[in-house]
Design a protein around this motif. Structure first.
Motif, PDB file in Angstrom:
ATOM      1  N   ALA A   9       7.281   9.284   8.859  1.00  0.00           N
ATOM      2  CA  ALA A   9       8.162   9.073  10.008  1.00  0.00           C
ATOM      3  C   ALA A   9       7.529   8.222  11.099  1.00  0.00           C
ATOM      4  O   ALA A   9       8.219   7.840  12.052  1.00  0.00           O
ATOM      5  CB  ALA A   9       8.562  10.424  10.594  1.00  0.00           C
ATOM      6  N   ARG A  10       6.252   7.914  10.960  1.00  0.00           N
ATOM      7  CA  ARG A  10       5.576   7.162  12.019  1.00  0.00           C
ATOM      8  C   ARG A  10       5.046   5.801  11.575  1.00  0.00           C
ATOM      9  O   ARG A  10       4.804   4.938  12.430  1.00  0.00           O
ATOM     10  CB  ARG A  10       4.439   8.010  12.597  1.00  0.00           C
ATOM     11  N   VAL A  11       4.830   5.619  10.299  1.00  0.00           N
ATOM     12  CA  VAL A  11       4.285   4.333   9.847  1.00  0.00           C
ATOM     13  C   VAL A  11       5.360   3.257   9.992  1.00  0.00           C
ATOM     14  O   VAL A  11       6.404   3.333   9.342  1.00  0.00           O
ATOM     15  CB  VAL A  11       3.814   4.424   8.386  1.00  0.00           C
ATOM     16  N   PRO A  12       5.146   2.254  10.833  1.00  0.00           N
ATOM     17  CA  PRO A  12       6.156   1.209  11.029  1.00  0.00           C
ATOM     18  C   PRO A  12       6.450   0.463   9.735  1.00  0.00           C
ATOM     19  O   PRO A  12       5.554   0.140   8.958  1.00  0.00           O
ATOM     20  CB  PRO A  12       5.498   0.274  12.055  1.00  0.00           C
ATOM     21  N   GLY A  13       7.729   0.227   9.495  1.00  0.00           N
ATOM     22  CA  GLY A  13       8.126  -0.522   8.311  1.00  0.00           C
ATOM     23  C   GLY A  13       8.092   0.265   7.020  1.00  0.00           C
ATOM     24  O   GLY A  13       8.376  -0.289   5.951  1.00  0.00           O
ATOM     25  N   ASN A  14       7.760   1.557   7.087  1.00  0.00           N
ATOM     26  CA  ASN A  14       7.698   2.363   5.876  1.00  0.00           C
ATOM     27  C   ASN A  14       9.035   2.347   5.150  1.00  0.00           C
ATOM     28  O   ASN A  14      10.088   2.578   5.744  1.00  0.00           O
ATOM     29  CB  ASN A  14       7.311   3.800   6.236  1.00  0.00           C
ATOM     30  N   ALA A  15       8.998   2.109   3.835  1.00  0.00           N
ATOM     31  CA  ALA A  15      10.225   1.982   3.049  1.00  0.00           C
ATOM     32  C   ALA A  15      10.924   3.312   2.811  1.00  0.00           C
ATOM     33  O   ALA A  15      12.106   3.336   2.470  1.00  0.00           O
ATOM     34  CB  ALA A  15       9.908   1.323   1.706  1.00  0.00           C
ATOM     35  N   VAL A  55       0.848  -1.188   0.000  1.00  0.00           N
ATOM     36  CA  VAL A  55       0.000   0.000   0.000  1.00  0.00           C
ATOM     37  C   VAL A  55       0.885   1.239   0.000  1.00  0.00           C
ATOM     38  O   VAL A  55       1.824   1.343   0.790  1.00  0.00           O
ATOM     39  CB  VAL A  55      -0.911   0.015   1.242  1.00  0.00           C
ATOM     40  N   ALA A  56       0.580   2.178  -0.901  1.00  0.00           N
ATOM     41  CA  ALA A  56       1.232   3.486  -0.896  1.00  0.00           C
ATOM     42  C   ALA A  56       0.316   4.475  -0.187  1.00  0.00           C
ATOM     43  O   ALA A  56      -0.805   4.723  -0.648  1.00  0.00           O
ATOM     44  CB  ALA A  56       1.524   3.953  -2.322  1.00  0.00           C
ATOM     45  N   LEU A  57       0.771   5.018   0.907  1.00  0.00           N
ATOM     46  CA  LEU A  57       0.004   6.012   1.652  1.00  0.00           C
ATOM     47  C   LEU A  57       0.362   7.403   1.147  1.00  0.00           C
ATOM     48  O   LEU A  57       1.505   7.670   0.782  1.00  0.00           O
ATOM     49  CB  LEU A  57       0.310   5.913   3.143  1.00  0.00           C
ATOM     50  N   LYS A  58      -0.627   8.293   1.147  1.00  0.00           N
ATOM     51  CA  LYS A  58      -0.397   9.653   0.667  1.00  0.00           C
ATOM     52  C   LYS A  58      -1.176  10.656   1.496  1.00  0.00           C
ATOM     53  O   LYS A  58      -2.374  10.472   1.733  1.00  0.00           O
ATOM     54  CB  LYS A  58      -0.814   9.783  -0.807  1.00  0.00           C
ATOM     55  N   ALA A  59      -0.499  11.728   1.891  1.00  0.00           N
ATOM     56  CA  ALA A  59      -1.184  12.806   2.597  1.00  0.00           C
ATOM     57  C   ALA A  59      -2.289  13.396   1.744  1.00  0.00           C
ATOM     58  O   ALA A  59      -3.295  13.882   2.271  1.00  0.00           O
ATOM     59  CB  ALA A  59      -0.183  13.888   2.991  1.00  0.00           C
ATOM     60  N   CYS A  60      -2.133  13.346   0.416  1.00  0.00           N
ATOM     61  CA  CYS A  60      -3.122  13.969  -0.459  1.00  0.00           C
ATOM     62  C   CYS A  60      -4.438  13.206  -0.511  1.00  0.00           C
ATOM     63  O   CYS A  60      -5.401  13.689  -1.115  1.00  0.00           O
ATOM     64  CB  CYS A  60      -2.560  14.126  -1.873  1.00  0.00           C
ATOM     65  N   LYS A  61      -4.499  12.030   0.106  1.00  0.00           N
ATOM     66  CA  LYS A  61      -5.790  11.338   0.214  1.00  0.00           C
ATOM     67  C   LYS A  61      -6.421  11.578   1.585  1.00  0.00           C
ATOM     68  O   LYS A  61      -7.487  11.037   1.869  1.00  0.00           O
ATOM     69  CB  LYS A  61      -5.611   9.843  -0.016  1.00  0.00           C
ATOM     70  N   ALA A  72      -5.107   7.928   5.487  1.00  0.00           N
ATOM     71  CA  ALA A  72      -3.741   7.430   5.662  1.00  0.00           C
ATOM     72  C   ALA A  72      -3.612   6.648   6.962  1.00  0.00           C
ATOM     73  O   ALA A  72      -2.981   5.581   7.004  1.00  0.00           O
ATOM     74  CB  ALA A  72      -2.749   8.587   5.627  1.00  0.00           C
ATOM     75  N   MET A  73      -4.216   7.147   8.029  1.00  0.00           N
ATOM     76  CA  MET A  73      -4.123   6.459   9.317  1.00  0.00           C
ATOM     77  C   MET A  73      -4.875   5.125   9.288  1.00  0.00           C
ATOM     78  O   MET A  73      -4.373   4.093   9.754  1.00  0.00           O
ATOM     79  CB  MET A  73      -4.680   7.349  10.434  1.00  0.00           C
TER      80      MET A  73
END
Length: 427
Positions: free
Chosen positions: A371-377, A326-332, A337-338
């Motif tokens: 900076a907070r999502v665990p495991g974020n690439a 999954v790609a998370l984006k602030a623009c959604k 995102a959370m």
């Protein structure tokens, strides 16, 4: 690109219960109106005009919301109203193609961010400190289903950000790679070639944009970039770097993707091993081609959805079709995102945070998620490449966030109240 249109939203909230009753706070949200990405079926002026009109329509909808609760409760009530507003704007402007849900989410994201920001600031804490039962009346089962009963977002998202987050540098499909590729220099003070960007920012993560319509050209592009990176990183004494492949929905089918990966592995085995994941290889509407599944490709590398992801339903459909990330984006939106970050972790999916050429406050918002999502690439942050002037006013206030050194973004500083950006003065 020579300009972007940015939607800024100021929102005031008032607390209603407990010892904090009657406190007021202003929140601030910001997002670029990326119509080419969010509304590709419309021409430039038509799409951007529709997004501006929708922003005007969402202001009174948001202002008149009388729902009480956490920002996620408010968005649960507001999202249906936002979608109705989008339908009304589409009708009023006689759009040949109605405003899609993804486009509505992009416009709504600035409003959603402003509410999350204001809520945290009302209590004097980071918005990420409000994602537990002390602040939220409802657990995640209300939005994500019975599997999440008794769980809250604080189970999946820490309050404290990582000190640094790897940055993915975008290599556009037509960007000049080496000096010989430069036909007309831009002369804006920034590197003219991809090769020159690497030592400037100490890059170690690379997002390779591909067209998807020409297999020979795509394979050649990947192999050529790998050759350049090998040469430059060897000169810097760097041995560890990664790629992600983004086909911009251009692959006609999964067979194209598999052929591309096979040929890359044959041409550069070490380059193939450095591919960390693949982003949205085929068209965003998954329901149109349900047989075009990603199971075989995902056994080689994680395949993530980006444009396809607009809600939990599309996430579950993507999982059925073999997508593993999954790609998370602030623009959604902060709310989405959370929630999607929690769902993806529950389902054991790969996670990354992508960009929409987010400058200024919108990049601060995006970086806070990354900076907070665990495991974020890692995080993409391409405004520094394409619209650097939009970052200029923010650079001194957030050192190391807009100016990259050693290939990482300094995200440990994002601990302020709300979402971290200081709201402009409100008249």
């Amino acid at each position: 690109m020579d300009r972007v249109t940015i939607l800024n939203v100021n929102c005031r909230v008032r607390t209603l219960g407990g010892g904090e009753a009657g406190k007021e706070a202003w929140g601030f949200g910001s997002m670029t109106l990326g119509n080419a990405w969010a509304f590709p079926a419309a021409a430039q002026d038509e799409g951007l005009g529709a997004m501006k009109a929708l922003a005007d329509a969402l202001q009174p909808v948001t202002a008149s919301c009388d729902e009480r609760g956490h920002p996620i409760d408010l968005f649960r009530a507001l999202e249906p109203a936002y979608l109705r507003a989008a339908a009304a704007v589409s009708s009023a402007r006689a759009l040949a193609v109605p405003i899609p849900k993804l486009c509505t989410l992009v416009v709504a994201s600035a409003f959603d961010a402003a509410i999350h920001d204001a809520y945290g600031k009302a209590f004097g804490v980071s918005s990420y400190a409000t994602y537990g039962p002390s602040f939220m009346a409802h657990d995640l089962s209300r939005d994500l289903g019975p599997e999440f009963k008794g769980e809250f977002l604080d189970r999946y998202l820490p309050v404290t950000p990582r000190a640094t987050t790897p940055l993915f540098h975008s290599i556009g499909a037509s960007d000049p790679l080496e000096a010989a590729d430069v036909r007309t220099p831009i002369n804006d003070g920034l590197p003219e070639t991809f090769e020159a960007w690497i030592p400037r920012d100490g890059l170690m993560r690379f997002k390779i944009k591909l067209n998807g319509g020409n297999l020979d050209a795509d394979v050649d592009r990947i192999v050529r970039i790998d050759r350049i990176v090998n040469r430059v990183e060897a000169g810097r004494g760097v041995a560890d770097w990664k790629y992600l492949l983004d086909f911009n929905e251009g692959c006609p089918n999964v067979g194209y993707l598999l052929d591309c990966l096979r040929r890359v592995r044959e041409a550069t085995p070490t380059g193939f091993e450095r591919i960390l994941y693949i982003e949205q290889p085929t068209a965003r509407d998954l329901r149109k081609d349900p047989a075009n599944v990603m199971h075989e490709a995902a056994r080689l590398r994680p395949v993530v959805i980006d444009e396809s992801l607009t809600d939990l339903e599309t996430l579950l459909l993507a999982r059925e079709m073999g997508y593993t990330g999954v790609a998370l984006k602030a623009c959604k939106g902060q709310t989405q995102a959370m929630l999607m970050a929690a769902a993806a972790q529950k389902f054991g999916m790969f996670l990354c945070v992508q960009d929409l050429t987010c400058p200024g406050a919108s990049l601060i918002h995006s970086a806070g998620i990354a900076a907070r999502v665990p495991g974020n690439a890692g995080i993409e942050a391409n405004a520094r490449q394409f619209v650097p002037s939009a970052n200029a006013a923010w650079e001194a206030r957030f050192p190391g966030l807009f100016t990259i050194r050693d290939g990482v973004m300094q995200t440990g500083q994002l601990t302020g109240p709300g979402l971290g950006a200081v709201a402009p003065r409100v008249g």
